[in-house]
Design an enzyme around this catalytic site. Sequence first.
Site, PDB file in Angstrom:
ATOM      1  N   ASP A  89       4.519  -2.721  11.104  1.00 40.89           N
ATOM      2  CA  ASP A  89       4.395  -1.932   9.882  1.00 40.89           C
ATOM      3  C   ASP A  89       3.239  -2.530   9.074  1.00 40.89           C
ATOM      4  O   ASP A  89       3.382  -3.598   8.465  1.00 40.89           O
ATOM      5  CB  ASP A  89       5.694  -1.975   9.088  1.00 40.89           C
ATOM      6  CG  ASP A  89       6.839  -1.231   9.776  1.00 40.89           C
ATOM      7  OD1 ASP A  89       6.914  -1.285  11.026  1.00 40.89           O
ATOM      8  OD2 ASP A  89       7.649  -0.612   9.075  1.00 40.89           O
ATOM      9  N   LYS A 153       4.035   5.633   7.190  1.00 42.01           N
ATOM     10  CA  LYS A 153       5.201   5.149   6.440  1.00 42.01           C
ATOM     11  C   LYS A 153       4.946   5.311   4.949  1.00 42.01           C
ATOM     12  O   LYS A 153       3.874   4.969   4.452  1.00 42.01           O
ATOM     13  CB  LYS A 153       5.463   3.687   6.807  1.00 42.01           C
ATOM     14  CG  LYS A 153       6.639   3.047   6.077  1.00 42.01           C
ATOM     15  CD  LYS A 153       6.833   1.619   6.572  1.00 42.01           C
ATOM     16  CE  LYS A 153       7.859   0.863   5.747  1.00 42.01           C
ATOM     17  NZ  LYS A 153       8.030  -0.534   6.224  1.00 42.01           N
ATOM     18  N   LYS A 183       7.801   7.668   8.858  1.00 37.22           N
ATOM     19  CA  LYS A 183       8.867   6.741   8.479  1.00 37.22           C
ATOM     20  C   LYS A 183       9.017   6.799   6.963  1.00 37.22           C
ATOM     21  O   LYS A 183       8.103   6.438   6.221  1.00 37.22           O
ATOM     22  CB  LYS A 183       8.563   5.314   8.922  1.00 37.22           C
ATOM     23  CG  LYS A 183       9.645   4.317   8.472  1.00 37.22           C
ATOM     24  CD  LYS A 183       9.372   2.905   8.981  1.00 37.22           C
ATOM     25  CE  LYS A 183      10.362   1.911   8.385  1.00 37.22           C
ATOM     26  NZ  LYS A 183      10.137   0.530   8.883  1.00 37.22           N
TER      27      LYS A 183
END
Length: 216
Positions: A89, A153, A183
């Site tokens: 991430d 994300k 996400k």
Amino acid sequence: MDLAHLIDHTLLSPYCTLTDIEELCKQAALNQFAAVCIPPYYVKAAQGFLENQKVKIASVIGFPTGFSAIAAKVEEIKRAIDEGVDELDTVINFCAVKNGHWNYVKNEIESLTTACHMRGKTIKVIIETGILTHDELLRIAGICAGAEVDFVKTSTGFNTPVGASVEVVAQLRAALPSDVKIKASGGIRDRFFAEQLVGAGANRLGSSAGVQIVAG
């Protein structure tokens, strides 16, 4: 709706201990969550805690501000992969975004994606939607699509009180090709909200409340 396989069970507190990470991994294995998302410092330990489990190990790069140089983030990625991470991430440089330095942003996202994909790993690009204008969001979505990132994300959960929202997830889903997943992360603490986000187009949910969410 089966939410467990969509959840990244997350613990990114700077004060978390090895005992906390072990408990997180036990909960993830018991509930069959998609992944645990943990500080890089604990990746090796999590490998042991999750041995013979299907739960993936995710960790963060350039977290949470994204200020690090591109080369530094690439080295972070390499080290995390060497230590056993499956998914990364990665936080982009928000200063570059806010100054309209789009060539830098493009180069960064492409470089980080290449570093992950060369080793067969999944990249989730954190764009911090709570501080973006709509035009900035669309511009970044286009860059992410061109770089063929795996996930976009929504939030670090640290830099702004604005986390995931149904509206933003829907905007991203409309702006991204179907092969780029979303996400949703930040402020997801109950099943109802989680189901709303999935309905809007989220493919993964980042939350420290995974157990509560699946329990309803």
